[in-house]
Design a protein around this motif. Sequence first.
Motif, PDB file in Angstrom:
ATOM      1  N   THR A 168      10.887  -8.858 -22.355  1.00 56.31           N
ATOM      2  CA  THR A 168       9.767  -8.292 -21.127  1.00 56.31           C
ATOM      3  C   THR A 168       8.723  -7.621 -21.855  1.00 56.31           C
ATOM      4  O   THR A 168       7.577  -7.451 -21.438  1.00 56.31           O
ATOM      5  N   VAL A 169       8.736  -7.001 -23.104  1.00 56.43           N
ATOM      6  CA  VAL A 169       7.618  -6.402 -23.811  1.00 56.43           C
ATOM      7  C   VAL A 169       6.513  -7.414 -24.093  1.00 56.43           C
ATOM      8  O   VAL A 169       5.466  -7.245 -23.953  1.00 56.43           O
ATOM      9  N   ILE A 170       7.378  -8.837 -24.673  1.00 56.69           N
ATOM     10  CA  ILE A 170       6.103  -9.691 -25.080  1.00 56.69           C
ATOM     11  C   ILE A 170       5.508 -10.269 -23.825  1.00 56.69           C
ATOM     12  O   ILE A 170       4.198 -10.737 -23.835  1.00 56.69           O
TER      13      ILE A 170
ATOM     14  N   THR B 137       0.800 -10.807 -20.434  1.00 58.91           N
ATOM     15  CA  THR B 137      -0.063 -10.845 -19.281  1.00 58.91           C
ATOM     16  C   THR B 137      -1.017  -9.804 -19.181  1.00 58.91           C
ATOM     17  O   THR B 137      -2.231 -10.144 -18.716  1.00 58.91           O
ATOM     18  N   SER B 138      -0.793  -8.564 -19.573  1.00 61.86           N
ATOM     19  CA  SER B 138      -2.149  -7.614 -19.749  1.00 61.86           C
ATOM     20  C   SER B 138      -3.277  -7.880 -20.776  1.00 61.86           C
ATOM     21  O   SER B 138      -4.213  -7.827 -20.166  1.00 61.86           O
ATOM     22  N   ALA B 139      -2.773  -8.659 -21.736  1.00 60.93           N
ATOM     23  CA  ALA B 139      -3.966  -8.906 -22.839  1.00 60.93           C
ATOM     24  C   ALA B 139      -4.677  -9.858 -22.032  1.00 60.93           C
ATOM     25  O   ALA B 139      -6.106 -10.012 -22.090  1.00 60.93           O
ATOM     26  N   VAL B 140      -4.205 -10.868 -21.340  1.00 52.57           N
ATOM     27  CA  VAL B 140      -5.040 -11.821 -20.579  1.00 52.57           C
ATOM     28  C   VAL B 140      -5.955 -11.104 -19.494  1.00 52.57           C
ATOM     29  O   VAL B 140      -7.200 -11.463 -19.477  1.00 52.57           O
TER      30      VAL B 140
ATOM     31  N   VAL C  37      -4.104  -3.479 -22.149  1.00 52.94           N
ATOM     32  CA  VAL C  37      -2.503  -3.387 -22.324  1.00 52.94           C
ATOM     33  C   VAL C  37      -2.446  -1.910 -21.588  1.00 52.94           C
ATOM     34  O   VAL C  37      -2.734  -1.112 -22.326  1.00 52.94           O
ATOM     35  N   ASN C  38      -1.648  -1.969 -20.750  1.00 54.52           N
ATOM     36  CA  ASN C  38      -1.202  -0.510 -20.068  1.00 54.52           C
ATOM     37  C   ASN C  38       0.172  -0.296 -20.727  1.00 54.52           C
ATOM     38  O   ASN C  38       1.188  -0.781 -20.178  1.00 54.52           O
ATOM     39  N   TRP C  39       0.165   0.537 -21.609  1.00 56.41           N
ATOM     40  CA  TRP C  39       1.469   0.867 -22.566  1.00 56.41           C
ATOM     41  C   TRP C  39       2.465   1.327 -21.671  1.00 56.41           C
ATOM     42  O   TRP C  39       3.744   1.077 -21.846  1.00 56.41           O
ATOM     43  N   LEU C  40       2.081   2.149 -20.651  1.00 58.92           N
ATOM     44  CA  LEU C  40       3.142   2.946 -19.649  1.00 58.92           C
ATOM     45  C   LEU C  40       3.617   1.871 -18.907  1.00 58.92           C
ATOM     46  O   LEU C  40       5.133   2.065 -18.760  1.00 58.92           O
TER      47      LEU C  40
ATOM     48  N   SER D  16       7.717   1.152 -19.023  1.00 53.97           N
ATOM     49  CA  SER D  16       8.495   1.380 -18.001  1.00 53.97           C
ATOM     50  C   SER D  16       9.174   0.151 -17.621  1.00 53.97           C
ATOM     51  O   SER D  16      10.466   0.087 -17.025  1.00 53.97           O
ATOM     52  N   SER D  17       8.513  -1.117 -17.337  1.00 51.57           N
ATOM     53  CA  SER D  17       9.121  -2.335 -17.084  1.00 51.57           C
ATOM     54  C   SER D  17      10.160  -2.885 -18.148  1.00 51.57           C
ATOM     55  O   SER D  17      11.078  -3.489 -17.618  1.00 51.57           O
TER      56      SER D  17
END
Length: 67
Positions: A23-25, A30-33, A37-40, A44-45
Amino acid sequence: MKKSFAKWAKAAGIRAVKTIAQTVIATIGTSAVLGDVNWLMVLSSSAMAGLLSVLTSIAGLPEIKSE
Protein backbone atom coordinates in the motif's frame (compact mmCIF):
# COMPACT_ATOMS: atom_id res chain seq x y z
CA MET A 1 -4.03 -23.13 22.28
CA LYS A 2 -1.17 -20.66 22.91
CA LYS A 3 1.01 -22.35 20.30
CA SER A 4 -1.81 -22.22 17.76
CA PHE A 5 -2.44 -18.53 18.43
CA ALA A 6 1.27 -17.78 18.17
CA LYS A 7 1.42 -19.44 14.74
CA TRP A 8 -1.66 -17.53 13.61
CA ALA A 9 -0.34 -14.21 14.95
CA LYS A 10 2.99 -14.70 13.18
CA ALA A 11 1.35 -15.57 9.84
CA ALA A 12 -1.20 -12.73 10.15
CA GLY A 13 1.57 -10.28 11.06
CA ILE A 14 3.66 -11.26 8.06
CA ARG A 15 0.66 -10.80 5.78
CA ALA A 16 -0.17 -7.43 7.33
CA VAL A 17 3.39 -6.15 6.91
CA LYS A 18 3.41 -7.22 3.26
CA THR A 19 0.05 -5.53 2.69
CA ILE A 20 1.25 -2.33 4.36
CA ALA A 21 4.41 -2.28 2.22
CA GLN A 22 2.38 -2.80 -0.96
CA THR A 23 0.00 0.00 0.00
CA VAL A 24 2.86 2.39 0.79
CA ILE A 25 4.46 1.74 -2.59
CA ALA A 26 1.17 2.07 -4.49
CA THR A 27 0.11 5.24 -2.67
CA ILE A 28 3.49 6.95 -3.05
CA GLY A 29 3.60 5.97 -6.73
CA THR A 30 0.12 7.32 -7.37
CA SER A 31 0.79 10.51 -5.42
CA ALA A 32 4.08 11.09 -7.20
CA VAL A 33 2.34 10.92 -10.56
CA LEU A 34 -0.13 13.54 -9.33
CA GLY A 35 2.81 15.72 -8.28
CA ASP A 36 2.67 15.72 -4.47
CA VAL A 37 3.08 12.94 -1.93
CA ASN A 38 0.63 13.44 0.93
CA TRP A 39 2.39 11.56 3.74
CA LEU A 40 -0.66 11.62 6.01
CA MET A 41 -2.67 9.89 3.30
CA VAL A 42 0.13 7.33 2.77
CA LEU A 43 0.29 6.59 6.49
CA SER A 44 -3.46 6.39 7.06
CA SER A 45 -4.21 4.25 4.03
CA SER A 46 -1.35 1.90 4.89
CA ALA A 47 -2.51 1.56 8.49
CA MET A 48 -6.06 0.82 7.31
CA ALA A 49 -4.77 -1.79 4.85
CA GLY A 50 -2.80 -3.47 7.65
CA LEU A 51 -5.84 -3.53 9.93
CA LEU A 52 -8.03 -4.95 7.18
CA SER A 53 -5.41 -7.60 6.48
CA VAL A 54 -5.43 -8.74 10.12
CA LEU A 55 -9.24 -8.74 10.23
CA THR A 56 -9.37 -10.77 7.02
CA SER A 57 -6.90 -13.23 8.54
CA ILE A 58 -9.41 -13.98 11.31
CA ALA A 59 -11.43 -15.89 8.71
CA GLY A 60 -8.48 -18.20 8.23
CA LEU A 61 -5.03 -18.43 6.81
CA PRO A 62 -4.00 -21.08 4.30
CA GLU A 63 -0.52 -21.10 5.85
CA ILE A 64 -2.00 -22.46 9.09
CA LYS A 65 -3.30 -25.96 8.69
CA SER A 66 -6.34 -26.95 10.75
CA GLU A 67 -5.53 -29.37 13.52
